[in-house]
Motif scaffolding. Sequence first.
Motif, PDB file in Angstrom:
ATOM      1  N   UNK A 111       0.850  -1.189   0.000  1.00  0.00           N
ATOM      2  CA  UNK A 111       0.000   0.000   0.000  1.00  0.00           C
ATOM      3  C   UNK A 111       0.881   1.233   0.000  1.00  0.00           C
ATOM      4  N   UNK A 112       0.452   2.249  -0.733  1.00  0.00           N
ATOM      5  CA  UNK A 112       1.208   3.500  -0.749  1.00  0.00           C
ATOM      6  C   UNK A 112       0.775   4.384   0.417  1.00  0.00           C
ATOM      7  N   UNK A 113       1.550   5.423   0.664  1.00  0.00           N
ATOM      8  CA  UNK A 113       1.195   6.359   1.719  1.00  0.00           C
ATOM      9  C   UNK A 113      -0.111   7.083   1.386  1.00  0.00           C
ATOM     10  N   UNK A 117      -2.645   5.735  -0.219  1.00  0.00           N
ATOM     11  CA  UNK A 117      -3.716   4.790   0.105  1.00  0.00           C
ATOM     12  C   UNK A 117      -3.964   4.734   1.610  1.00  0.00           C
ATOM     13  N   UNK A 118      -2.899   4.810   2.387  1.00  0.00           N
ATOM     14  CA  UNK A 118      -3.022   4.743   3.843  1.00  0.00           C
ATOM     15  C   UNK A 118      -3.534   6.057   4.427  1.00  0.00           C
ATOM     16  N   UNK A 119      -3.415   7.152   3.674  1.00  0.00           N
ATOM     17  CA  UNK A 119      -3.875   8.449   4.143  1.00  0.00           C
ATOM     18  C   UNK A 119      -2.912   9.142   5.085  1.00  0.00           C
ATOM     19  N   UNK A 120      -1.696   8.652   5.193  1.00  0.00           N
ATOM     20  CA  UNK A 120      -0.689   9.247   6.073  1.00  0.00           C
ATOM     21  C   UNK A 120       0.584   9.503   5.276  1.00  0.00           C
ATOM     22  N   UNK A 121       0.664  10.665   4.654  1.00  0.00           N
ATOM     23  CA  UNK A 121       1.830  11.007   3.842  1.00  0.00           C
ATOM     24  C   UNK A 121       2.854  11.700   4.732  1.00  0.00           C
ATOM     25  N   UNK A 122       4.032  11.119   4.823  1.00  0.00           N
ATOM     26  CA  UNK A 122       5.116  11.689   5.622  1.00  0.00           C
ATOM     27  C   UNK A 122       5.702  12.876   4.863  1.00  0.00           C
ATOM     28  N   UNK A 161       3.441   8.145  -3.342  1.00  0.00           N
ATOM     29  CA  UNK A 161       3.471   6.751  -3.784  1.00  0.00           C
ATOM     30  C   UNK A 161       4.452   5.884  -3.025  1.00  0.00           C
ATOM     31  N   UNK A 162       5.145   6.467  -2.047  1.00  0.00           N
ATOM     32  CA  UNK A 162       6.102   5.701  -1.243  1.00  0.00           C
ATOM     33  C   UNK A 162       5.360   4.661  -0.404  1.00  0.00           C
TER      34      UNK A 162
END
Length: 89
Positions: A27-29, A31-36, A42-43
Motif C-alpha cells: 500500500x502507498x502512503x 492509500x493509507x492516508x498518512x503522507x510523511x 506513492x512511497x
Amino acid sequence: MSLTGGIVLYASLWFLTLFVVMPIGQRSQADAGEIVRGTHAGAPAGVPWRRKLVWTTLITSLTWAVIAFIIFGEIITRSDISHLDQLIR
C-alpha cells in the motif's frame, strides 16, 4: 551439486523471490492516508517485513527442494543439457 553450489543457489533464489514478493499487497502512503512530509505520496507505507520474509523463505525452500531433487535424482543431467541444441536442429 556441492555444498557451496547449494548455498549459492539458495541465496540467489531467496533474493530473486524476495524481489518478486516485495510489491505484492503493498500500500502507498496515499492509500493509507498518512503522507510523511518530504516523501512522495506513492512511497510504501507500513511494510510487513516479517510476513514477507517468511513467505520468501517458504517459497525459496520449496523451489530449491524441487531443483535439488531434479539434480540429485539425475532427472536432468549435464549431458542432457549439452545435447539440448540437437533438439533444435
